[in-house]
Design a protein around this motif. Structure first.
Motif, PDB file in Angstrom:
ATOM      1  N   HIS A   1       7.273  -4.206  -9.828  1.00  0.00           N
ATOM      2  CA  HIS A   1       6.562  -3.033  -9.325  1.00  0.00           C
ATOM      3  C   HIS A   1       6.768  -2.820  -7.829  1.00  0.00           C
ATOM      4  CE1 HIS A   1       4.801  -2.831 -13.202  1.00  0.00           C
ATOM      5  NE2 HIS A   1       3.920  -3.794 -13.025  1.00  0.00           N
TER       6      HIS A   1
ATOM      7  N   ILE B   1       7.969   1.225  -1.016  1.00  0.00           N
ATOM      8  CA  ILE B   1       6.699   1.033  -1.710  1.00  0.00           C
ATOM      9  C   ILE B   1       5.585   0.908  -0.675  1.00  0.00           C
ATOM     10  CG2 ILE B   1       6.897  -1.486  -1.811  1.00  0.00           C
ATOM     11  CD1 ILE B   1       5.509   0.725  -4.608  1.00  0.00           C
ATOM     12  N   SER B   2       4.482   1.596  -0.905  1.00  0.00           N
ATOM     13  CA  SER B   2       3.383   1.607   0.062  1.00  0.00           C
ATOM     14  C   SER B   2       2.151   0.948  -0.530  1.00  0.00           C
ATOM     15  CB  SER B   2       3.042   3.047   0.458  1.00  0.00           C
ATOM     16  OG  SER B   2       2.517   3.753  -0.653  1.00  0.00           O
TER      17      SER B   2
ATOM     18  N   GLU C   1      -0.756   2.249  -0.486  1.00  0.00           N
ATOM     19  CA  GLU C   1      -1.464   3.302  -1.213  1.00  0.00           C
ATOM     20  C   GLU C   1      -0.946   3.421  -2.645  1.00  0.00           C
ATOM     21  OE1 GLU C   1      -0.255   3.540   1.804  1.00  0.00           O
ATOM     22  OE2 GLU C   1      -2.093   3.755   2.994  1.00  0.00           O
ATOM     23  N   ALA C   2       0.379   3.307  -2.813  1.00  0.00           N
ATOM     24  CA  ALA C   2       0.959   3.396  -4.155  1.00  0.00           C
ATOM     25  C   ALA C   2       0.561   2.189  -5.000  1.00  0.00           C
ATOM     26  CB  ALA C   2       2.483   3.492  -4.056  1.00  0.00           C
TER      27      ALA C   2
ATOM     28  N   GLU D   1      -3.114   2.714  -6.046  1.00  0.00           N
ATOM     29  CA  GLU D   1      -3.288   3.775  -7.040  1.00  0.00           C
ATOM     30  C   GLU D   1      -2.710   3.390  -8.396  1.00  0.00           C
ATOM     31  OE1 GLU D   1      -4.954   7.049  -8.427  1.00  0.00           O
ATOM     32  OE2 GLU D   1      -5.067   6.503  -6.294  1.00  0.00           O
ATOM     33  N   ASN D   2      -1.540   2.771  -8.391  1.00  0.00           N
ATOM     34  CA  ASN D   2      -0.837   2.486  -9.645  1.00  0.00           C
ATOM     35  C   ASN D   2      -1.253   1.184 -10.309  1.00  0.00           C
ATOM     36  OD1 ASN D   2       0.669   4.851  -9.292  1.00  0.00           O
ATOM     37  ND2 ASN D   2       2.265   3.772  -8.126  1.00  0.00           N
TER      38      ASN D   2
END
Length: 387
Positions: free
Chosen positions: A228, A234-235, A237-238, A241-242
């Motif tokens: 992932h 890739i942040s 925040e991502a 959220e994910n």
């Protein structure tokens, strides 16, 4: 070339614990640290109540309690399916054992200053350039802020972390298996529900730990599958959220919080154990890979292994024997001291990575407190400080 009884590479809790203990026994000790303290480090920032007897022996309890911290008296765990349980730490005579949410940078700096007060010679910003076994001990050349300088010692302790340079130089770097997990850590402001408890929240493909640090600050650590995180850019925040927000309890705790720290990461998360002793040397803490990063007990393993190393080296000095055969008792002492905790870490690790097994475990614990209650009682220890 200045000579010492013991040279210690790495000034985290394991290295400082060993240095303080050896200095109090009358040995000359040099502590070499490549960073300049205080420095931030990827860590869960949680002190289990079981640490108090170790910290008391080091004489730093009052100083630690004077630092900004969050007093922790309960453990909370949840899964993304909604199963959840909260267990308070053990109580005696109506008073509850407590741990602390405490920045690792503050703890390490305090322990290092304590080592200096005990007479340990400390060199910060000092990267060891080379290491050689010689007749009667070790020779270490220093780089960076001490170019051209060398020191020698009778014994050597490697306390320089999970990717130990000392272990590599000693030929102890074992090829690790491909790990599917990456660990991250950052600091937050304004997280909800972190007063008085340390939390573990499971989400699909990983888990997160959350603990308050005093005031509005909190530490967030989490582990996710490596697949992932391979996408460029890739942040945090991502990732939130994910992945993390799939756990409703964790999402509510993080709702409205502000990221105020750098996002740190480490890979691989799980590493194979390595030999921790040999002719004239010992490895302590993460350098010896005595812990798995699941229950937030890294500091305990570090402090305890450092103090055990000091005991073993004291005996070696008295017997005039620093052979691997003599120092092998260090491994046996560690195995005895950490037996239950390592087994508990493996069990909890197996559960947090398999929420379908953890959920019924939590549902049972939420109604009867078993089997989580006895597990928490044992991990917290019976001699911690009372609230």
């Amino acid at each position: 070339m200045e000579r010492f009884d013991v040279a210690i590479v790495g000034a985290g809790p394991a290295g400082s614990s060993a240095a303080i203990s050896l200095a109090r026994k009358g040995y000359s000790v040099i502590l070499l640290e490549r960073a300049i303290f205080p420095r931030e480090k990827l860590c869960g920032d949680f002190l289990n109540p079981a640490n108090w007897p170790l910290l008391e022996r080091l004489g730093v309890v009052d100083e630690i309690l004077s630092l900004e911290h969050e007093k922790v008296t309960a453990f909370r765990i949840s899964t993304f399916s909604g199963a959840e349980a909260a267990i308070s730490f053990p109580s005696r005579n109506g008073r509850t054992l407590f741990g602390l949410g405490l920045r690792r940078s503050s703890l390490d700096d305090l322990l290092l200053r304590s080592a200096q007060r005990e007479g340990v010679q400390v060199k910060q910003g000092c990267k060891v350039g080379s290491l050689a076994k010689e007749v009667g001990g070790w020779s270490l050349s220093l780089g960076d802020q001490s170019p051209g300088e060398s020191v020698s010692s009778t014994f050597l302790i490697g306390a320089d972390g999970r990717n130990s340079w000392v272990a590599h130089r000693l030929g102890l770097a074992l090829p690790g298996k491909a790990d599917k997990y990456v660990a991250f850590q950052t600091h937050l402001r304004g997280a909800r529900g972190v007063k008085g408890n340390v939390q573990i929240h499971c989400f699909p493909g990983g888990y997160a730990g959350l603990v308050g640090l005093g005031g509005e600050s909190a530490n967030l650590c989490f582990v996710v599958e490596n697949s992932h995180t391979t996408k460029k850019g890739i942040s945090l925040e991502a990732l939130l959220e994910n992945h993390l927000y799939k756990n409703i309890s964790l999402r509510e705790s993080l709702k409205g919080s502000e990221i105020v720290g750098k996002l740190r990461s480490t890979y691989p998360v799980h590493l194979p154990p390595r030999r921790s002793y040999g002719d004239g040397y010992l490895l302590v803490g993460d350098a010896a890979r005595v812990s798995e990063p699941v229950t937030g007990e890294g500091v305990y393993f570090a402090l305890r292994s450092g103090s055990l190393a000091a005991e073993v080296m004291d005996l070696a000095f008295k017997r005039g024997n620093g052979s691997a055969e003599q120092l092998a008792c260090y491994l046996r002492l560690c195995q005895k001291a950490f037996y239950f905790r390592q087994r508990a870490n493996r069990i909890i690790g197996a559960l947090v990575y398999r929420p379908f097994l953890l959920a019924p475990f939590l549902r049972l614990s939420s109604t009867t407190s078993f089997p989580l209650r006895p597990l928490v009682d044992r991990l917290c220890g019976a001699s911690g400080f009372l609230e």
